[in-house]
Write a protein that holds these residues in place. Structure first.
Motif, mmCIF file in Angstrom:
data_model
loop_
_atom_site.group_PDB
_atom_site.id
_atom_site.type_symbol
_atom_site.label_atom_id
_atom_site.label_comp_id
_atom_site.label_asym_id
_atom_site.label_seq_id
_atom_site.Cartn_x
_atom_site.Cartn_y
_atom_site.Cartn_z
ATOM 1 N N PHE A 96 -4.084 -91.904 48.167
ATOM 2 C CA PHE A 96 -3.965 -91.218 46.928
ATOM 3 C C PHE A 96 -2.650 -90.186 47.213
ATOM 4 C CE2 PHE A 96 -8.137 -91.877 44.232
ATOM 5 C CZ PHE A 96 -7.707 -93.293 44.403
ATOM 6 N N LEU A 97 -2.413 -90.050 48.417
ATOM 7 C CA LEU A 97 -1.071 -89.072 48.767
ATOM 8 C C LEU A 97 -1.326 -87.798 48.005
ATOM 9 C CD1 LEU A 97 1.642 -91.695 48.450
ATOM 10 C CD2 LEU A 97 0.154 -90.971 50.455
ATOM 11 N N TYR A 98 -2.390 -87.191 48.001
ATOM 12 C CA TYR A 98 -2.491 -85.724 47.273
ATOM 13 C C TYR A 98 -2.395 -84.705 48.264
ATOM 14 C CZ TYR A 98 -4.745 -81.728 45.013
ATOM 15 O OH TYR A 98 -4.877 -80.597 44.505
ATOM 16 N N ILE A 148 11.968 -86.483 41.625
ATOM 17 C CA ILE A 148 10.980 -85.702 42.611
ATOM 18 C C ILE A 148 9.828 -86.945 42.777
ATOM 19 C CG2 ILE A 148 10.071 -84.465 40.800
ATOM 20 C CD1 ILE A 148 10.354 -83.237 44.322
ATOM 21 N N ALA A 149 9.460 -86.978 44.022
ATOM 22 C CA ALA A 149 8.229 -87.772 44.040
ATOM 23 C C ALA A 149 7.225 -86.788 44.739
ATOM 24 C CB ALA A 149 8.459 -88.847 45.111
ATOM 25 N N GLN A 150 6.156 -86.743 43.363
ATOM 26 C CA GLN A 150 5.915 -87.315 42.269
ATOM 27 C C GLN A 150 5.544 -86.274 41.237
ATOM 28 O OE1 GLN A 150 3.763 -91.008 42.077
ATOM 29 N NE2 GLN A 150 4.830 -91.725 43.776
ATOM 30 N N HIS A 179 12.249 -87.043 37.066
ATOM 31 C CA HIS A 179 10.777 -87.159 37.526
ATOM 32 C C HIS A 179 10.454 -88.430 38.007
ATOM 33 C CE1 HIS A 179 9.354 -82.878 37.457
ATOM 34 N NE2 HIS A 179 10.332 -82.905 36.977
ATOM 35 N N PHE A 180 9.039 -88.474 38.468
ATOM 36 C CA PHE A 180 8.677 -89.988 39.007
ATOM 37 C C PHE A 180 7.137 -89.915 38.889
ATOM 38 C CE2 PHE A 180 7.868 -92.479 43.131
ATOM 39 C CZ PHE A 180 7.531 -93.682 42.615
ATOM 40 N N ALA A 181 6.647 -90.973 38.027
ATOM 41 C CA ALA A 181 5.176 -91.228 37.965
ATOM 42 C C ALA A 181 4.580 -92.649 38.159
ATOM 43 C CB ALA A 181 4.721 -90.917 36.340
ATOM 44 N N GLU A 182 3.947 -92.404 39.577
ATOM 45 C CA GLU A 182 3.548 -93.822 39.745
ATOM 46 C C GLU A 182 2.139 -94.131 39.369
ATOM 47 O OE1 GLU A 182 4.793 -94.738 43.835
ATOM 48 O OE2 GLU A 182 3.956 -96.749 43.780
ATOM 49 N N HIS A 183 1.713 -95.279 39.284
ATOM 50 C CA HIS A 183 0.052 -95.512 39.359
ATOM 51 C C HIS A 183 -0.211 -95.341 40.712
ATOM 52 C CE1 HIS A 183 -0.240 -97.639 35.301
ATOM 53 N NE2 HIS A 183 0.826 -97.227 35.139
ATOM 54 N N LEU A 184 -0.363 -94.228 41.536
ATOM 55 C CA LEU A 184 -0.819 -93.973 42.446
ATOM 56 C C LEU A 184 -1.784 -92.626 42.709
ATOM 57 C CD1 LEU A 184 2.081 -92.944 45.211
ATOM 58 C CD2 LEU A 184 -0.410 -92.431 45.421
ATOM 59 N N GLY A 185 -3.134 -92.878 43.009
ATOM 60 C CA GLY A 185 -4.041 -91.661 43.273
ATOM 61 C C GLY A 185 -4.108 -91.259 41.792
ATOM 62 N N GLY A 193 13.642 -103.754 41.006
ATOM 63 C CA GLY A 193 12.670 -103.795 41.911
ATOM 64 C C GLY A 193 12.923 -102.285 42.845
ATOM 65 N N ASN A 194 12.040 -102.056 43.725
ATOM 66 C CA ASN A 194 12.000 -100.799 44.578
ATOM 67 C C ASN A 194 11.696 -101.195 45.996
ATOM 68 O OD1 ASN A 194 11.004 -97.829 44.904
ATOM 69 N ND2 ASN A 194 9.313 -99.036 45.590
ATOM 70 N N GLU A 195 12.523 -100.449 46.873
ATOM 71 C CA GLU A 195 12.292 -100.695 48.314
ATOM 72 C C GLU A 195 12.199 -101.990 48.707
ATOM 73 O OE1 GLU A 195 9.340 -97.725 49.930
ATOM 74 O OE2 GLU A 195 10.650 -96.101 49.322
ATOM 75 N N LEU A 253 18.624 -94.470 46.653
ATOM 76 C CA LEU A 253 18.419 -94.022 47.852
ATOM 77 C C LEU A 253 16.889 -93.210 47.999
ATOM 78 C CD1 LEU A 253 19.282 -93.064 50.994
ATOM 79 C CD2 LEU A 253 20.422 -91.049 49.619
ATOM 80 N N HIS A 254 16.162 -93.523 49.015
ATOM 81 C CA HIS A 254 15.111 -92.963 49.154
ATOM 82 C C HIS A 254 15.172 -92.163 50.527
ATOM 83 C CE1 HIS A 254 12.615 -95.677 46.253
ATOM 84 N NE2 HIS A 254 13.663 -94.999 45.749
ATOM 85 N N TYR A 255 14.714 -90.678 50.501
ATOM 86 C CA TYR A 255 14.618 -89.892 51.598
ATOM 87 C C TYR A 255 13.458 -88.896 51.288
ATOM 88 C CZ TYR A 255 15.349 -86.543 55.237
ATOM 89 O OH TYR A 255 15.114 -85.647 56.306
ATOM 90 N N TYR A 256 12.341 -88.961 52.325
ATOM 91 C CA TYR A 256 11.519 -87.968 52.274
ATOM 92 C C TYR A 256 11.363 -86.790 53.392
ATOM 93 C CZ TYR A 256 8.784 -90.749 48.646
ATOM 94 O OH TYR A 256 8.590 -91.143 47.439
ATOM 95 N N THR A 257 11.093 -85.798 53.100
ATOM 96 C CA THR A 257 11.203 -84.589 54.207
ATOM 97 C C THR A 257 9.780 -84.597 54.776
ATOM 98 O OG1 THR A 257 12.546 -83.352 52.843
ATOM 99 C CG2 THR A 257 11.478 -82.185 54.591
ATOM 100 N N THR A 313 8.762 -83.706 49.810
ATOM 101 C CA THR A 313 8.160 -83.299 50.913
ATOM 102 C C THR A 313 6.971 -84.598 50.881
ATOM 103 O OG1 THR A 313 6.633 -81.832 49.920
ATOM 104 C CG2 THR A 313 8.401 -81.041 51.354
ATOM 105 N N TRP A 314 6.402 -84.926 52.023
ATOM 106 C CA TRP A 314 5.293 -85.958 52.311
ATOM 107 C C TRP A 314 4.531 -85.302 53.421
ATOM 108 C CZ3 TRP A 314 6.040 -91.705 51.078
ATOM 109 C CH2 TRP A 314 4.969 -92.228 51.229
ATOM 110 N N TRP A 315 3.443 -84.724 53.084
ATOM 111 C CA TRP A 315 2.685 -84.244 54.183
ATOM 112 C C TRP A 315 1.389 -85.052 54.462
ATOM 113 C CZ3 TRP A 315 6.030 -81.244 55.891
ATOM 114 C CH2 TRP A 315 6.977 -80.255 55.260
#
Ligand code: AHR
Length: 508
Positions: free
Chosen positions: A322-324, A354-356, A24-30, A173-175, A248-252, A310-312
């Motif tokens: 906030f990518l909610y 999984i993000a996130q 899993h993945f938990a970012e300081h995001l939203g 680092g990241n990306e 590797l990063h890849y989003y649908t 997924t990224w909608w």
């Protein structure tokens, strides 16, 4: 309705599927950390040290193997010393990537490791290369993992933690090709060599270092890092490795980055585009693995898909930074397709995240900002149904017939996905019917071993758009599947349109 036959040899265990591909993945995001995982000690929501206990309880059922933190893009803006020590004295900062909001650093290193302890998850901490220093990263690792009276171990004790933590995974680092510094492959490769040198093993568990890897199909990036690593050697090869894993990063996404499509408002054609984009993960795993194989034929270096999903477009009325997003039955099938691909590439994939986890992108859990109510998403249920694959041995599975396909953007997209594994005298078979409108039947031609018990679980919904809300929390929820019958070859399994089924066998 199609009928297919899947031949599975229950007596041919293959590569081990690392439990860490269910990471899993938990970012300081939203609202992932604040409001999601962490509400503060004064909240009316039951918590331990500010960490939401309902979220912890729900996630414990998924047996989360590892949790990545603090980013993402945030990682390369994050200075760990700002997040330790008395909370009221912690400096504030601007979270420039995600909503330009002020971050008060209430959730820092100690809070994250407390969260991991509550979850029973191993920590994967992502260091800062983009705006940090080698010394800062080196001292963070010392602070986390050193037991004696070194300066950083003493500082940790001053902050209330005597024993060092075990931090098995650390990201360099990241990306780096984007938000992590906009570097070229060569530039990052040089920096990775330098930073990696100072990530030292202080504790008994050696740190598994993860280099910031490629964006989608940037095979040159993977090549640059693998080539740098292959130039190093020595008696103890691991000690000379720059990294043990490469990300590797890849989003649908469905449309463009400007308009990625909506989470719950989409048509059948949009859905099939999603299936195609999700299946592209297979092409990427093959491509990056081929590059890695050239330098590391024994496959000791892991491919770490530490951002996928997924990224909608964000839900209307919510902060675009906030990518909610909502999470529908379609997202569940995106998850099941990814897991089949991760199982297929088990030799090379050591981890995936999984993000996130909460309130961001393809989340497991959504929390209501007003009432605090918690909803489990359809994707959560796929993770729950697949726990039997954690650390199991992949089983060979082959279809006798050509799979049904649908023509999407000039390509034939298979409409069935499947995988199988075995552990502890049991086998787990995962079956996805990706056809939006037609049911299918799969005969499981089970060879090699007899079985004594069968349990099947079904996840589906009236429509692909169906999703869970506080008012309808179980609109998409797993049920016992009654559509499994004995068959002369083994079992016959009905798969309704757009459904996910797991069949669990007790082996004789
Ligand atoms: O997961 C959201 C963001 O996507 C991450 O911060 C970043 O690494 C990626 O671009």
């Amino acid at each position: 309705m199609s009928q297919l036959t899947a031949v599975i040899d229950l007596d041919l265990p293959g590569a081990r599927i690392s439990r860490h591909v269910y990471g899993h993945f938990a970012e300081h995001l939203g609202r992932c950390i604040y409001g999601g995982f962490y509400v503060g000690e004064d909240s009316e929501i039951p918590n331990e040290g500010g960490i939401r206990l309902d979220v912890v309880e729900a996630l414990r059922a998924l047996r989360i193997p590892n949790l990545r933190w603090p980013g993402g893009c945030f990682a390369d803006d994050y200075h760990w010393r700002d997040g330790v020590g008395p909370r009221e004295e912690r400096p504030r900062m601007v979270n420039s990537h995600w909503g330009d909001v002020v971050e008060d650093n209430a959730f820092g290193t100690h809070e994250f490791l407390h969260l991991c302890e509550l979850l029973g998850a191993e920590p994967y901490i992502n260091g800062n290369v983009g705006s940090g220093t080698v010394r800062e990263m080196s001292e963070w690792v010392e602070y986390l993992t050193r037991g004696d009276d070194s300066p950083m171990a003493a500082l940790r004790r001053e902050h209330g933690r005597d024993e060092p933590w075990t931090v098995p995974f650390f990201g360099i680092g990241n990306e780096a090709w984007g938000c992590g510094g906009n570097m070229t492959a060569g530039q990052y490769t040089h920096l990775a060599r330098q930073y990696s040198t100072y990530i030292r093993n202080h504790g008994e568990t050696p740190v598994y270092k993860i280099a910031a890897g490629a964006n989608v199909d940037d095979y040159g990036w993977t090549e640059s890092l693998m080539q740098a690593q292959s130039g190093l050697g020595g008696a103890d090869k691991r000690a000379h490795q720059l990294f043990q894993g490469l990300s590797l990063h890849y989003y649908t996404i469905n449309g463009s980055w400007q308009d990625k499509g909506d989470a719950t408002v989409f048509g059948e054609d949009d859905y099939y585009v999603t299936v195609k984009r999700a299946q592209r993960m297979g092409e990427l795993l093959r491509g990056h693995s081929a590059v890695m194989d050239a330098y590391d034929p024994e496959r000791t270096v892991g491919l770490i898909v530490d951002e996928w999903g997924t990224w909608w477009n964000v839900e209307p009325g919510t902060n675009p930074g906030f990518l909610y997003q909502q999470n529908a039955m379609r997202d569940a099938l995106v998850a099941s397709v990814h897991f089949d691909l991760f199982h297929e590439h088990a030799e090379r994939i050591h981890m995936a995240n999984i993000a996130q986890t909460v309130n961001v992108l393809q989340a497991m859990i959504l929390t209501d900002p007003d009432s605090g109510a918690l909803v489990l998403t359809p994707s959560y249920h796929v993770f729950a149904m697949n726990t039997g694959h954690h650390d199991a041995a992949r089983l060979p599975l082959a279809f006798k017939e050509a799979l049904p396909t649908r023509s999407v953007e000039g390509a034939e997209v298979p409409l069935v996905s499947a995988s199988a594994s075995t552990k502890d005298g049991a086998a787990l078979i995962s079956l996805s019917n990706l056809d939006a409108a037609s049911a299918t039947t799969i005969v499981l031609d089970l060879r090699g071993r007899a079985f004594t018990g069968v349990e099947a679980t079904l996840l589906t919904a009236d429509t692909l758009q169906t999703h869970n809300t506080p008012e309808r929390p179980d609109a998409v929820a797993p049920v016992t599947h009654t559509g499994v019958r004995e068959h002369e070859r083994g079992l016959e399994v009905e798969l309704p349109p757009h459904s996910y089924v797991t069949v669990s066998l007790q082996l004789a």
